[in-house]
Design an enzyme around this catalytic site. Structure first.
Site, mmCIF file in Angstrom:
data_model
loop_
_atom_site.group_PDB
_atom_site.id
_atom_site.type_symbol
_atom_site.label_atom_id
_atom_site.label_comp_id
_atom_site.label_asym_id
_atom_site.label_seq_id
_atom_site.Cartn_x
_atom_site.Cartn_y
_atom_site.Cartn_z
ATOM 1 N N CYS A 18 0.357 9.134 20.063
ATOM 2 C CA CYS A 18 -0.684 8.295 19.475
ATOM 3 C C CYS A 18 -0.108 7.103 18.726
ATOM 4 O O CYS A 18 -0.840 6.324 18.128
ATOM 5 C CB CYS A 18 -1.584 9.110 18.540
ATOM 6 S SG CYS A 18 -0.717 9.886 17.162
ATOM 7 N N ASP A 66 6.011 6.181 12.729
ATOM 8 C CA ASP A 66 6.767 6.816 11.644
ATOM 9 C C ASP A 66 8.026 7.492 12.170
ATOM 10 O O ASP A 66 9.076 7.446 11.529
ATOM 11 C CB ASP A 66 5.895 7.836 10.909
ATOM 12 C CG ASP A 66 5.090 7.197 9.787
ATOM 13 O OD1 ASP A 66 5.594 6.244 9.175
ATOM 14 O OD2 ASP A 66 3.963 7.636 9.527
ATOM 15 N N HIS A 111 0.951 -16.014 5.001
ATOM 16 C CA HIS A 111 -0.219 -15.191 5.297
ATOM 17 C C HIS A 111 -0.900 -15.640 6.587
ATOM 18 O O HIS A 111 -1.362 -14.819 7.379
ATOM 19 C CB HIS A 111 -1.214 -15.277 4.137
ATOM 20 C CG HIS A 111 -0.752 -14.534 2.911
ATOM 21 N ND1 HIS A 111 -1.293 -14.728 1.673
ATOM 22 C CD2 HIS A 111 0.207 -13.593 2.747
ATOM 23 C CE1 HIS A 111 -0.704 -13.938 0.795
ATOM 24 N NE2 HIS A 111 0.216 -13.240 1.427
ATOM 25 N N GLU A 113 5.994 13.326 13.578
ATOM 26 C CA GLU A 113 6.326 11.987 13.085
ATOM 27 C C GLU A 113 7.519 11.989 12.133
ATOM 28 O O GLU A 113 7.903 10.943 11.623
ATOM 29 C CB GLU A 113 5.103 11.342 12.417
ATOM 30 C CG GLU A 113 4.394 12.214 11.414
ATOM 31 C CD GLU A 113 3.053 11.632 10.961
ATOM 32 O OE1 GLU A 113 2.871 10.405 11.062
ATOM 33 O OE2 GLU A 113 2.206 12.409 10.512
#
Length: 840
Positions: A770, A723, A462, A699
C-alpha cells in the site's frame, strides 16, 4: 507547601537532577499517557510527601504511593521504572492507605543500590493523574533537594484570554540559551515559540543583537534574524514567569523535526551558468514537465492614491470582515489538504493562518487606520514594512516567508475591495510572474493553467512544493528577462531541462502537443478498461485497490475501477478537533466508506498518529526523532481506550465480512496477539460470532524479518514501502538532500519484500503493498514476481497499474525479479527493470 484552595506548590519528594517527562525512557510516562508531571533521578533513599494530603493508594509492592492533596489534586509518586517487577524487594512502605500525611513526611524508603541494580532505571515520577481539573507548571529543571519548590498546580482555566488579561503581576525573570533549531528562528520554530508563550499568562520577550520581539508575534520573532546556534535572551513578566521562562528556554534549545522544505539547507535558486542560447531563457526546475501554450503575465494588485481622512471605525470594521473572510478561506483550504493527507500544503497554510493573526501586523494596520488611512492601504503598508524587514536580513528562507506575507497582502486586499479576483486566463495558458504566491497557484490550477514560470522564486519554496503536488510544470529563477516576453506569445515550458523556449516553430509546438495528446489518450483508454480484472498473460489475477482517506475519496476510487480499498487512513476522523470522535461518529464514517465501495472489501487501518502527527486532545512530547517515537500501535498500547473505541466502531459496520482491520507499526508478535485477544473480547461483548480479518502492516524491518511468525496469526500482510524505505536505509524520506536516494527499489528493500512474501506463503496468507511503490508502474513486475497479490494505489492510477499488470507474464516476473535482489543499488534495479519490462 502553599495551598490557597485553588493552586498548590509541590515540594521535591526526592533529591536529585530534575527531568521533563519527555526525557523519561518509558513510553507510557514520556507520552503523557499517565498525565502531566515531572521526574527526578534520585540521590537519596527516602520518598517524601510533596504536600499535605491523604494516602489514597499504597502499592502492594511498595514502589508507589498516590496522594490526594487538600485542593483535590491527585498525585502518583512512582519510584523507578518497571520497579513493580521487583515485587517489593528493596522497598519499605512507611504509610498506610487512608493515612493523613503532612508536607515533607517520609512515605517510603528504598535500597538505592539494590533497586538500581535490578530495575530499568531509578528515574522517579511525580504525576498529576486528574489533569482534567488541574494543570502543572514546572518551577525548575535543575537539581533539587527534598522539600524545595518543584511543581506548581493550578485549576484549569476555562478562558485563557481572561486568565491572561488578569495577570498584573510585576514578577520578572530572564535567562539565556542557544538556539538549536536548524536554520534558526524561521516560520516553524517561531510558531513553536509563539505557541509555547501563549500557554502562559506571563508576557514574554525575546532579545537578540540589540533588538527585542514579543513572543506572541510570529513576524516579530522571525524579524530578529536569529540564526542557528545564536545566543538569545528571554525575559518573562507575570505570575507564572518562571514556568514560562523554563518552557521557552527548552523550546528554543530543543531542535524541531521539520518537513523537507523547512529543514533542508535552503538556497535561493539561481539559474545555472550555461552558454547563452538564442530564444531560450534558462531557469531552475521547481516541478517537472513539458507543456506549450500562450504566456500570460500575472500582475499584482495596485492601489490608487489614498487621500486619507477615512472614518476609523468604519475602516476597522471593513478590515475585520476581510480578515475573517480570508481566515475562513484558509480554514477551508486546510480542511481540504487534511482530507487529501497533503501534509506539505497543510503546513504552508497553517503558517499563513498564524501570520494572519500576528499582533505585529494587526497592530500596525489598526494604528494606521486610527490615523485616517483606508483599510486597504493600512493593511498593504503593514505587510510591506514586514516584508522589507525580512528581505533585508539576507536570509533566503526568510525571504521566501516574505512571499507568504505578500500572499496574505493580496488575499486581504481582494476581500476588502469586494472582488472575487478571478484571473481571466486564456485556455491552456503558461502563467508568468515575478513571483507567485501559494493561493495564486491554487486558483490558477483550478482555472486550467498548464505551467508556471517565475522571474524570482526558489526551488524549495512553498509554491514549488504545491506545483509538484498539482503536477504543474514550474520553472523559477528565470530572471527579469521573463517579464519582457510579450503577453500571449506562444512558448514551450520544458521544466525537465530548465528551459523556457521563447520562439518555438510550429513543428516544435506540434511535437509537444502530440506528446501531451498521446498521454491523455492513453489515460482515457486505461480508464475504459479500469473496471475489468487485472490478470497477467499467464492468468494470475492481481487485485488493484486504492488508498483513500474519506468516503468521498472512496467514491472516486470506486468510479476509477478500484477492486477495493487497500488502505483507509482513519486519521482524517481524529485531526483538527478538540475531542476524539465518539463511537457512533466513527461507525458512521467507516460505514460510509463501505457503502461507497459497493460490494468491494475495505481495509481499515487503526489510528496511526503520534510523533509528527499530533492531536490537540492527546498531549504527546515533542520528539527529536518522531518517526522513531510513539506512533501507530505503540500509541494504541499507551492509550488503549482510543483503540478500544475504534475497534468497537469497526466491529459494528455491516456487512462485517467486507471490513478488514489493519494494524500499523507492528514490530513484534506480542503486539499482534494482544490486539487479536482484545478484538475477540469485544466480539464476545458485542455478540459478534466471527472476528473480521486482521492484518499487519510491514513498515519496519523487524516486521519484515518476522513475517513468517506474524503470518501465523495474521490473516494478511500489507507492506508500507514509504516507512519501510526510510527505516531500512536510515534516511528521512522528507529530507530534501536525501529524498532522491530513498528509493523502495533498493535491493535491500526488495529482499525484505521477498522475505515477507515467502513468510506469508508458508501459512497461506496473501501480501499487499500500500506504499508509494505500488503506484510506480516500473515496480509492478518486480512486486508481482516477488509474490505480491494486491497493489493499493492512488485512485487516479488504478487504470494505469491494471494495464501494466495485463502486459506481464507472472512466471517470467518471478524468474527475473529474484535476480534483482543481487544487484548493487536502486539505480541498477531501475535500469534492469527498463531492460526487462520497458514502459510503453
Amino acid at each position: 507547601m502553599h495551598n490557597n484552595n485553588k493552586d498548590l506548590t509541590l515540594g521535591a519528594p526526592l533529591s536529585g537532577p530534575v527531568l521533563t517527562l519527555a526525557r523519561v525512557p518509558d513510553l507510557v510516562f514520556s507520552s503523557g499517557a499517565m498525565g502531566d508531571g515531572i521526574a527526578i533521578d534520585p540521590l537519596n533513599n527516602t520518598l517524601h510527601a510533596p504536600c499535605a494530603g491523604v494516602v489514597v493508594h499504597a502499592a502492594r509492592t511498595g514502589h508507589a504511593v498516590t496522594l490526594r492533596a487538600d485542593n483535590g489534586a491527585e498525585l502518583l509518586l512512582h519510584l523507578g521504572l518497571d520497579t513493580v517487577q521487583l515485587q517489593g524487594e528493596g522497598f519499605s512502605m512507611l504509610v498506610q492507605e487512608g493515612a493523613r500525611v503532612s508536607s515533607g513526611q517520609a512515605l517510603l524508603r528504598f535500597d538505592l543500590d539494590q533497586v538500581a541494580r535490578n530495575s530499568k532505571s531509578l528515574i522517579s515520577l511525580m504525576i498529576l493523574t486528574n489533569g482534567e481539573h488541574f494543570q502543572t507548571l514546572p518551577i525548575t529543571l535543575k537539581s533539587v533537594k527534598v522539600g524545595e519548590p518543584l511543581l506548581h498546580i493550578v485549576p484549569r482555566a476555562t478562558n485563557g484570554a481572561q486568565a491572561q488579561a488578569s495577570d498584573t503581576s510585576t514578577d520578572e525573570v530572564e535567562g539565556q540559551t542557544r538556539v538549536n533549531h536548524r536554520g534558526g528562528l524561521h516560520a516553524r520554530p517561531a510558531a513553536l515559540i509563539r505557541q509555547t508563550a501563549q500557554g502562559f499568562s506571563s508576557k514574554a520577550q525575546l532579545h537578540f543583537n540589540g533588538k527585542s520581539a514579543s513572543c506572541d508575534s510570529l513576524v516579530s520573532l522571525m524579524g530578529l534574524g536569529v540564526g542557528e546556534q545564536d545566543e538569545v535572551r528571554v525575559s518573562c513578566q507575570g505570575k507564572d514567569c518562571k514556568a514560562a521562562l523554563l518552557a521557552l528556554l527548552d523550546a528554543l534549545a530543543t531542535p524541531l523535526a521539520e518537513d523537507a522544505h523547512a529543514a533542508a539547507p535552503v538556497v535561493k535558486a539561481v539559474a545555472p551558468q550555461r552558454p547563452a542560447e538564442s530564444g531560450v531563457i534558462q531557469g531552475v526546475c521547481a516541478a517537472p514537465g513539458l507543456v506549450c501554450g500562450p504566456l500570460f503575465h500575472l500582475t499584482a494588485m495596485t492601489l490608487p492614491e489614498d487621500s486619507g481622512g477615512h472614518p476609523p471605525q468604519e475602516q476597522l470594521q471593513a478590515l475585520d470582515q476581510a480578515l475573517e473572510k480570508v481566515r475562513s478561506d484558509i480554514h477551508g483550504t486546510l480542511d481540504h489538504a487534511r482530507q487529501r493527507k497533503d501534509n506539505q500544503e497543510e503546513a504552508i497554510f497553517a503558517a499563513h493562518l498564524a501570520l494572519l493573526e500576528d499582533p505585529a501586523l494587526l497592530d500596525a494596520a489598526r494604528q494606521s487606520i486610527g490615523q485616517g488611512r483606508a483599510a486597504t492601504h493600512a493593511w498593504s503598508d503593514a505587510i510591506g514594512e514586514q516584508c522589507e524587514i525580512l528581505l533585508q536580513l539576507g536570509n533566503a528562507l526568510l525571504a521566501e516567508r516574505a512571499n507568504d506575507l505578500r500572499d496574505l497582502q493580496q488575499r486581504v486586499l481582494r476581500a476588502l475591495l469586494g472582488e472575487a479576483w478571478h484571473y481571466q486566463l486564456p485556455a491552456g495558458a503558461i502563467v508568468a510572474a515575478h513571483e507567485l504566491t501559494p493561493s495564486d497557484l491554487l486558483q490558477l490550477s483550478e482555472q486550467g493553467a498548464v505551467g508556471l514560470c517565475m522571474a524570482a522564486g526558489g526551488a524549495t519554496s512553498h509554491v514549488a512544493i504545491l506545483a509538484r503536488g498539482k503536477g504543474l510544470p514550474c520553472l523559477v529563477a528565470l530572471g527579469s528577462e521573463l517579464l519582457d516576453v510579450p503577453q500571449g506569445q506562444q512558448v514551450v515550458l520544458n521544466a525537465d531541462q530548465g528551459r523556457l523556449e521563447l520562439t518555438p516553430d510550429s513543428a516544435r509546438i506540434e511535437q509537444v502537443r502530440q506528446s501531451h495528446l498521446l498521454r491523455q489518450q492513453r489515460r482515457e483508454q486505461q480508464q475504459q478498461q479500469a473496471h475489468l480484472p487485472a490478470r497477467t498473460l499467464d492468468g494470475q489475477e492481481i487485485e488493484v485497490a486504492a488508498n483513500v482517506a474519506s468516503s468521498q475519496e472512496a467514491q472516486g476510487a470506486h468510479a476509477n475501477g478500484a477492486d477495493g480499498v487497500g488502505l483507509l487512513r482513519t486519521e482524517f476522523l481524529f485531526v483538527d478537533r478538540h475531542t476524539a470522535p465518539d463511537e457512533q461518529e466513527q461507525r458512521q464514517a467507516y460505514q460510509a466508506v463501505l457503502d461507497a465501495m459497493g460490494d468491494k472489501s475495505v481495509i481499515i487501518r487503526t489510528i496511526d498518529v503520534g510523533g509528527d502527527k499530533q492531536l490537540d486532545y492527546l498531549p504527546l512530547p515533542v520528539e527529536a526523532n518522531p518517526v522513531l517515537g510513539l506512533r501507530g500501535i505503540r500509541l494504541a498500547q499507551a492509550r488503549p481506550e482510543l483503540l478500544d473505541q475504534q475497534l468497537r466502531a469497526l466491529l459494528q459496520v455491516s456487512p462485517l465480512q467486507r471490513c478488514r482491520i489493519l494494524l500499523p507499526m507492528v514490530s513484534e508478535l506480542d503486539e499482534l496477539l494482544h490486539i487479536r485477544e482484545r478484538i475477540d473480547c469485544l466480539c464476545a461483548e458485542l455478540g459478534i460470532g466471527q472476528r473480521p480479518e486482521l492484518g499487519v502492516m510491514i513498515e519496519v524491518p523487524a516486521a519484515a524479518l518476522l513475517a513468517e511468525q506474524l503470518a501465523e496469526y495474521a490473516d494478511f500482510l500489507s507492506i508500507g514501502t514509504n516507512d519501510l524505505s526510510q527505516y531500512t536505509l536510515a534516511m528521512d524520506r522528507d529530507h530534501a538532500g536525501l529524498a532522491a536516494r530513498v528509493d523502495a527499489l533498493h535491493p535491500a528493500l526488495l529482499r525484505l519484500i521477498a522475505q515477507t512474501c515467502a513468510g506469508a506463503a508458508k501459512h497461506g496468507r496473501w501480501v499487499g503493498v500500500c506504499g508509494a511503490l505500488a503506484s510506480d508502474p516500473l515496480a509492478t513486475p518486480v512486486l508481482v514476481g516477488l509474490g505480491v497479490s494486491e497493489l493499493s494505489v492512488s485512485p487516479p492510477q488504478v487504470g494505469e497499474i491494471k494495464e501494466r499488470v495485463r502486459q506481464l507474464d507472472a512466471a517470467e516476473c518471478q524468474r527475473l525479479s529474484h535476480d534483482l535482489l543481487n544487484l548493487s543499488s536502486a539505480s541498477a534495479v531501475r535500469h534492469a527493470c527498463h531492460q526487462h519490462w520497458p514502459l510503453s
